[in-house]
Design an enzyme around this catalytic site. Structure first.
Site, PDB file in Angstrom:
ATOM      1  N   ARG A  10      16.632  21.980  18.441  1.00 30.78           N
ATOM      2  CA  ARG A  10      16.060  21.256  17.215  1.00 30.78           C
ATOM      3  C   ARG A  10      15.771  19.803  17.773  1.00 30.78           C
ATOM      4  O   ARG A  10      16.926  19.054  18.221  1.00 30.78           O
ATOM      5  CB  ARG A  10      16.928  21.440  16.247  1.00 30.78           C
ATOM      6  CG  ARG A  10      16.232  20.550  14.788  1.00 30.78           C
ATOM      7  CD  ARG A  10      17.099  20.773  13.662  1.00 30.78           C
ATOM      8  NE  ARG A  10      17.803  19.418  13.599  1.00 30.78           N
ATOM      9  CZ  ARG A  10      18.316  18.863  12.367  1.00 30.78           C
ATOM     10  NH1 ARG A  10      18.348  19.754  11.173  1.00 30.78           N
ATOM     11  NH2 ARG A  10      18.833  17.732  12.424  1.00 30.78           N
TER      12      ARG A  10
ATOM     13  N   TYR B 119      17.848   9.909   8.285  1.00 31.42           N
ATOM     14  CA  TYR B 119      18.488  11.104   8.046  1.00 31.42           C
ATOM     15  C   TYR B 119      18.313  11.963   9.299  1.00 31.42           C
ATOM     16  O   TYR B 119      17.024  12.458   9.390  1.00 31.42           O
ATOM     17  CB  TYR B 119      18.584  11.635   6.777  1.00 31.42           C
ATOM     18  CG  TYR B 119      19.559  12.678   6.530  1.00 31.42           C
ATOM     19  CD1 TYR B 119      20.912  12.524   6.371  1.00 31.42           C
ATOM     20  CD2 TYR B 119      19.207  14.200   6.483  1.00 31.42           C
ATOM     21  CE1 TYR B 119      21.971  13.439   6.319  1.00 31.42           C
ATOM     22  CE2 TYR B 119      20.059  15.121   6.617  1.00 31.42           C
ATOM     23  CZ  TYR B 119      21.436  14.729   6.537  1.00 31.42           C
ATOM     24  OH  TYR B 119      22.248  15.970   6.376  1.00 31.42           O
TER      25      TYR B 119
ATOM     26  N   ASP C 119      13.116  19.601  11.559  1.00 34.87           N
ATOM     27  CA  ASP C 119      13.528  19.963  10.316  1.00 34.87           C
ATOM     28  C   ASP C 119      13.067  18.709   9.517  1.00 34.87           C
ATOM     29  O   ASP C 119      13.170  17.292   9.866  1.00 34.87           O
ATOM     30  CB  ASP C 119      14.965  19.786  10.086  1.00 34.87           C
ATOM     31  CG  ASP C 119      15.712  20.135   8.662  1.00 34.87           C
ATOM     32  OD1 ASP C 119      14.714  20.036   7.963  1.00 34.87           O
ATOM     33  OD2 ASP C 119      16.895  20.151   8.746  1.00 34.87           O
TER      34      ASP C 119
ATOM     35  N   HIS D 231      13.583  18.088   6.242  1.00 37.45           N
ATOM     36  CA  HIS D 231      14.493  17.743   5.407  1.00 37.45           C
ATOM     37  C   HIS D 231      13.933  17.602   3.895  1.00 37.45           C
ATOM     38  O   HIS D 231      14.259  16.551   3.277  1.00 37.45           O
ATOM     39  CB  HIS D 231      15.400  16.540   5.556  1.00 37.45           C
ATOM     40  CG  HIS D 231      16.234  16.777   6.775  1.00 37.45           C
ATOM     41  ND1 HIS D 231      17.258  17.549   6.692  1.00 37.45           N
ATOM     42  CD2 HIS D 231      16.338  16.209   8.014  1.00 37.45           C
ATOM     43  CE1 HIS D 231      18.080  17.449   7.806  1.00 37.45           C
ATOM     44  NE2 HIS D 231      17.395  16.849   8.548  1.00 37.45           N
TER      45      HIS D 231
ATOM     46  N   GLU E 183      11.382  23.203   9.465  1.00 39.57           N
ATOM     47  CA  GLU E 183      12.279  23.488   8.505  1.00 39.57           C
ATOM     48  C   GLU E 183      12.166  22.712   7.364  1.00 39.57           C
ATOM     49  O   GLU E 183      11.886  21.481   7.212  1.00 39.57           O
ATOM     50  CB  GLU E 183      13.726  23.430   9.019  1.00 39.57           C
ATOM     51  CG  GLU E 183      15.078  23.394   8.219  1.00 39.57           C
ATOM     52  CD  GLU E 183      16.236  23.210   8.988  1.00 39.57           C
ATOM     53  OE1 GLU E 183      16.311  23.407  10.115  1.00 39.57           O
ATOM     54  OE2 GLU E 183      16.942  22.994   8.334  1.00 39.57           O
TER      55      GLU E 183
ATOM     56  N   GLU F 263      18.532  26.345   3.226  1.00 33.18           N
ATOM     57  CA  GLU F 263      19.859  26.095   3.276  1.00 33.18           C
ATOM     58  C   GLU F 263      20.464  25.520   1.927  1.00 33.18           C
ATOM     59  O   GLU F 263      21.681  25.679   1.932  1.00 33.18           O
ATOM     60  CB  GLU F 263      19.902  24.763   4.440  1.00 33.18           C
ATOM     61  CG  GLU F 263      19.376  23.440   4.118  1.00 33.18           C
ATOM     62  CD  GLU F 263      19.740  22.639   5.252  1.00 33.18           C
ATOM     63  OE1 GLU F 263      19.325  22.879   6.625  1.00 33.18           O
ATOM     64  OE2 GLU F 263      19.871  21.316   5.169  1.00 33.18           O
TER      65      GLU F 263
ATOM     66  N   ARG G 283      17.327  30.383   5.558  1.00 27.62           N
ATOM     67  CA  ARG G 283      18.164  29.791   5.990  1.00 27.62           C
ATOM     68  C   ARG G 283      19.561  29.928   5.368  1.00 27.62           C
ATOM     69  O   ARG G 283      20.450  29.034   5.480  1.00 27.62           O
ATOM     70  CB  ARG G 283      17.888  28.296   6.003  1.00 27.62           C
ATOM     71  CG  ARG G 283      16.757  27.966   6.692  1.00 27.62           C
ATOM     72  CD  ARG G 283      16.572  27.244   8.147  1.00 27.62           C
ATOM     73  NE  ARG G 283      17.769  26.257   8.118  1.00 27.62           N
ATOM     74  CZ  ARG G 283      18.729  26.176   8.744  1.00 27.62           C
ATOM     75  NH1 ARG G 283      19.290  26.991   9.619  1.00 27.62           N
ATOM     76  NH2 ARG G 283      19.564  24.902   8.747  1.00 27.62           N
TER      77      ARG G 283
ATOM     78  N   GLU H 132      21.787  28.338  13.523  1.00 29.81           N
ATOM     79  CA  GLU H 132      22.069  27.306  13.911  1.00 29.81           C
ATOM     80  C   GLU H 132      23.453  26.949  14.230  1.00 29.81           C
ATOM     81  O   GLU H 132      24.506  27.512  13.950  1.00 29.81           O
ATOM     82  CB  GLU H 132      21.817  26.418  12.507  1.00 29.81           C
ATOM     83  CG  GLU H 132      22.186  24.749  12.662  1.00 29.81           C
ATOM     84  CD  GLU H 132      21.846  23.993  11.497  1.00 29.81           C
ATOM     85  OE1 GLU H 132      21.817  24.471  10.527  1.00 29.81           O
ATOM     86  OE2 GLU H 132      21.527  22.712  11.470  1.00 29.81           O
TER      87      GLU H 132
ATOM     88  N   TRP I  63      16.566  12.933  -0.063  1.00 32.84           N
ATOM     89  CA  TRP I  63      17.250  12.761   1.285  1.00 32.84           C
ATOM     90  C   TRP I  63      16.917  11.485   1.965  1.00 32.84           C
ATOM     91  O   TRP I  63      16.497  11.751   3.328  1.00 32.84           O
ATOM     92  CB  TRP I  63      17.437  13.853   1.984  1.00 32.84           C
ATOM     93  CG  TRP I  63      18.346  14.891   1.690  1.00 32.84           C
ATOM     94  CD1 TRP I  63      18.944  14.725   0.551  1.00 32.84           C
ATOM     95  CD2 TRP I  63      19.136  15.916   2.315  1.00 32.84           C
ATOM     96  NE1 TRP I  63      19.944  15.973   0.312  1.00 32.84           N
ATOM     97  CE2 TRP I  63      19.666  16.621   1.420  1.00 32.84           C
ATOM     98  CE3 TRP I  63      18.988  16.552   3.505  1.00 32.84           C
ATOM     99  CZ2 TRP I  63      20.495  17.881   1.736  1.00 32.84           C
ATOM    100  CZ3 TRP I  63      19.455  17.765   4.003  1.00 32.84           C
ATOM    101  CH2 TRP I  63      20.478  18.345   2.861  1.00 32.84           C
TER     102      TRP I  63
HETATM  103  O1  EZ4 Z   1      21.359  18.174   6.074  1.00 36.09           O
HETATM  104  O2  EZ4 Z   1      24.596  20.339   6.611  1.00 36.09           O
HETATM  105  O3  EZ4 Z   1      19.682  22.030   9.523  1.00 36.09           O
HETATM  106  N1  EZ4 Z   1      20.515  21.371   8.964  1.00 36.09           N
HETATM  107  C1  EZ4 Z   1      20.579  20.384   8.104  1.00 36.09           C
HETATM  108  C2  EZ4 Z   1      22.057  19.722   7.891  1.00 36.09           C
HETATM  109  C3  EZ4 Z   1      22.259  19.450   6.425  1.00 36.09           C
HETATM  110  C4  EZ4 Z   1      23.695  19.087   6.103  1.00 36.09           C
HETATM  111  C5  EZ4 Z   1      23.981  18.997   4.597  1.00 36.09           C
HETATM  112  O4  EZ4 Z   1      25.279  18.995   4.287  1.00 36.09           O
HETATM  113  O5  EZ4 Z   1      19.882  20.072   7.517  1.00 36.09           O
HETATM  114  O6  EZ4 Z   1      22.298  18.842   8.820  1.00 36.09           O
HETATM  115 CO    CO Z   2      17.967  21.351   7.486  1.00 34.98          CO
END
Ligand code: EZ4
Ligand code: CO
Length: 402
Positions: A147, A159, A210, A212, A236, A262, A283, A339, A402
């Site tokens: 990733r 982030y 990702d 997010h 993702e 997730e 996920r 993951e 986020w």
């Molecule tokens: O943001 O586990 O794909 N993985 C992620 C992680 C999540 C954290 C949140 O607690 O997006 O890094």
């Molecule tokens: Co994620």
């Protein structure tokens, strides 16, 4: 056989983990992860005050019945706190059942469907050059799937782009830090990152990304389209999924495979995106989705809609969760990828385990149960420290995802 004792243990060997230990009158014990990043004590109290008193005296072999008892019996269903608490009980009971049967848990789930679980590692850098260097490190370690996340020019911190590289920790001690975000800058930058990665590494390595949950459906559609030449393994969390129908818009515009879930807690969170074939990978992880018992049902639903699994496996999921994921991963037919973020050495010492990495794959090992133990003495040396995931604002100060 009866559950004689059950208790939660809190430790912070680099980050906080809540673990449930269930002990039977015949001396068997099982472990379950109950860690909910940034809200750890809520799950601990849910277990200590409301679940453990109801478990004592029950037959630990009746996993399905105990699951239904905790889910239906509470009246208040679903949600991350409830489902993490149920998951901890469920996984601990599978651990016990494996030990009773003298078999690794994957044998109880139907046996092996494959030799190991392909994993993806996390490469992230402040800019494209540093991200390329990080991807190279994972490729050199034998990872088949990586990733890639990069800082964005003009945004001070993002982030998912950690300072600490190998032991990436999403939460920070103290109160939540604040990040800033610009979708315009992000959408221009990410295709450049993946173009550079394909030029450097060629077509064979699987690349993932990702988002997010930061895009609207039409922005996600644009990103997916612009990434098509670089054939990602998946994109993702393109959009927040409270509105599952939102993924219809993403789906109709792009062939980039989509991964989601997730933060989901139950099969109901994923029902529309699975049954309308709006995603390619689900996920959900045992710890936040009601344990192995519930995740098996999610996987069965996903299987008939051509959706593969891709369990969450960040560092805030303890080694108990990772082990549970691996037993699940190698047993279900519709496994996609797992993951994998390395835990710190201290965490691995608190949770000695049999799973092992080789050549891009994780293997759960063949010890009875999950194959994870817990060093309570060592754990006691690492007291809980409040920590939170960062929050995110747009450049004009608007609170964002986020
Ligand atoms: O943001 O586990 O794909 N993985 C992620 C992680 C999540 C954290 C949140 O607690 O997006 O890094
Ligand atoms: Co994620």
């Amino acid at each position: 056989m009866k559950i004689e004792r059950a208790y939660t243990i809190l430790t912070c060997p680099g980050r906080n983990f809540v673990t449930l230990k269930i002990v039977t009158d015949e001396g068997f014990h099982g472990l379950g992860d109950a860690t909910l990043n940034g809200r750890e004590l809520a799950v601990k109290a849910y277990l200590d005050e409301h679940v453990v008193p109801c478990l004592l005296g029950r037959d630990p072999r009746n996993i399905e019945d105990i699951w239904q008892y905790l889910y239906r019996g509470a009246y208040w269903r679903r949600g991350p706190v409830t489902m993490a608490a149920i998951a901890a009980v469920d996984v601990a009971l599978w651990d016990i059942k494996g030990k009773l049967a003298a078999m690794p848990v994957y044998q109880l789930l139907g046996g092996k469907s494959r030799c190991g679980a392909m994993v993806y590692g996390h490469a992230n850098g402040r800019d494209i050059e540093e991200t390329i260097d990080e991807v190279a490190k994972y490729a050199a370690m034998g990872y088949r799937a990586i990733r890639a996340q990069s800082g964005i020019p003009g945004i001070p911190s993002t982030y998912g782009v950690a300072k600490d590289k190998l032991y990436y920790e999403p939460a920070e001690k103290g109160l939540p830090p604040e990040n800033f975000w610009s979708t315009e800058k992000y959408l221009l930058h990410v295709p450049k990152l993946f173009e550079s990665l394909r030029v450097k590494f060629g077509d064979d390595v699987h690349l993932l990304h990702d988002a997010h949950h930061r895009l609207t459906p039409i922005e996600a559609a644009r990103l997916g389209k612009s990434l098509e030449p670089y054939h990602l393994f998946w994109l993702e969390d393109a959009v927040t999924a409270e509105l599952q129908e939102g993924f219809r818009i993403v789906r109709q515009h792009t062939t980039t495979p989509l991964a989601l879930g997730e933060v989901f807690n139950t099969i109901w969170d994923a029902k529309t995106v699975i049954t309308e074939q709006l995603i390619d990978y689900i996920r959900m992880a045992t710890v936040h989705s009601g344990g192995i018992t519930h995740l098996k049902k999610v996987a069965s639903l996903a299987e008939i809609y051509h959706v593969l699994t891709g369990c969450h496996g960040a560092t805030d999921l303890s080694p108990v969760s990772l082990a549970a994921a691996l037993h699940f991963d190698i047993s279900v037919n519709n496994f996609g990828i797992q993951e994998y973020m390395l835990h710190t050495r201290e965490t691995d010492e608190v949770f000695p385990h049999t799973y092992s990495f080789s050549d891009g794959f994780l293997h759960p090992g063949d010890a009875p149960g999950l194959g994870v133990d817990y060093d309570e003495k060592l754990a006691a040396q690492f007291p809980y420290e409040r920590a939170y995931l960062p929050i995110n604002r747009k450049l004009d100060g608007t609170m964002f995802n986020w």
